[in-house]
Design an enzyme around this catalytic site. Sequence first.
Site, PDB file in Angstrom:
ATOM      1  N   CYS A 101     -13.630 -10.622 -12.442  1.00  0.00           N
ATOM      2  CA  CYS A 101     -15.088 -10.614 -12.257  1.00  0.00           C
ATOM      3  C   CYS A 101     -15.803 -10.864 -13.575  1.00  0.00           C
ATOM      4  O   CYS A 101     -16.011  -9.937 -14.367  1.00  0.00           O
ATOM      5  CB  CYS A 101     -15.524  -9.281 -11.654  1.00  0.00           C
ATOM      6  N   CYS A 152     -18.985  -8.906 -14.100  1.00  0.00           N
ATOM      7  CA  CYS A 152     -18.802  -7.506 -14.494  1.00  0.00           C
ATOM      8  C   CYS A 152     -18.381  -7.400 -15.959  1.00  0.00           C
ATOM      9  O   CYS A 152     -18.804  -6.483 -16.661  1.00  0.00           O
ATOM     10  CB  CYS A 152     -17.702  -6.837 -13.661  1.00  0.00           C
ATOM     11  N   ASP A 153     -17.525  -8.308 -16.430  1.00  0.00           N
ATOM     12  CA  ASP A 153     -16.819  -8.068 -17.696  1.00  0.00           C
ATOM     13  C   ASP A 153     -17.103  -9.055 -18.827  1.00  0.00           C
ATOM     14  O   ASP A 153     -16.613  -8.864 -19.940  1.00  0.00           O
ATOM     15  CB  ASP A 153     -15.298  -8.043 -17.438  1.00  0.00           C
TER      16      ASP A 153
END
Length: 310
Positions: free
Chosen positions: A132, A135-136
Amino acid sequence: MSHKVIILGSGCAGCTAAVYAARANLQPLLIEGTQPGGQLTITSDVENYPGFPKGILGPELMVLMKEQAVRFGTEVLQGDVTKVDLSKRPFKIWVGDQVYEGETLIISTGASAMWLGLESEKKLWGKGVSACATCDAFFFKNQHVVVVGGGDTAMEEATFLAKFASKVTIIHRRDTFRASKIMQKRAMDDPKIKFVLDSAIEEVMDLAQGKVTGVKLKNLKTGQKSDLACDGLFIAIGHKPNTALFKGQLELDAKGYIVTKKQPSMATDIPGVFACGDVQDSIYRQAVTAAGTGCAAAIDAERFLTHHAS
Ligand code: NDP
């Protein structure tokens, strides 16, 4: 008490089914699942959902869809379904020890990211391995990251990561891409994004250090092996349907997707059980097609209830 409609999963398909079922006065119970809001909650800009000419953030779109479902009387339950019994109506749905009964069931449990299946990938998950970018990506500022895959997800993840990373390398097992032309072009035009083609990742390094320091590659045409140093690895090789709960109870296809009768119905092989969204779609897998099938499944459930009053 038996619910008229229980909806499993709260992505685009589930939320749209809930809007339609609620507006048909069926007071649906929507069980959110492990990833409330579904796959759009881990994406960034959604540019192809009709009605949003400037695009909309995936998580924002899902908040709106849920709000719309609740507005018309959907009951939302946080939790994940652990067991189902589809042998007779009302169908039984377990969330832990709690049992819920539904006259009809709409399955919209979606699909999950696939993994390469390497031991080192598993062990370094969360230590530089991710699925992701939204997300990261932030953790890889000014670093070199590798993205594996040749579809739209790989191109999208790479383009997003390039906003943070100093360099992004896309590794793909063939020399042509499955990704749409526009997404390919966007990635190819980005000076930070490089490509390594016809290559597979054989191992993620470095288990001894407990973090990603590179990947071991094999050129699938020449057999030549090489190491590529990097700080992060993003897996973007597609998805598998979340159907483990239904194995042995519902008809699944060879890839594990629920078989729906389509033309013109979202019915499964069990009367009263309908499926919509990515859990039954290995072809289109778009937010708007998921929403469309969610609408169809709710209309099917309403018609089923009309003809099978209990
Ligand atoms: P896809 O199935 O389209 O692509 C998966 C890619 O991963 C393929 O290039 C495939 O290679 C490769 N791959 C699969 N398994 C492996 C493996 N074990 N090792 C190495 N490579 C592997 O999945 P996506 O997630 O990219 O896209 C899914 C759907 O979502 C598509 O319909 C896409 O259009 C849509 N989507 C749309 C977006 C948008 O419009 N904004 C954004 C993201 C996704 P090969 O080609 O050789 O099979």
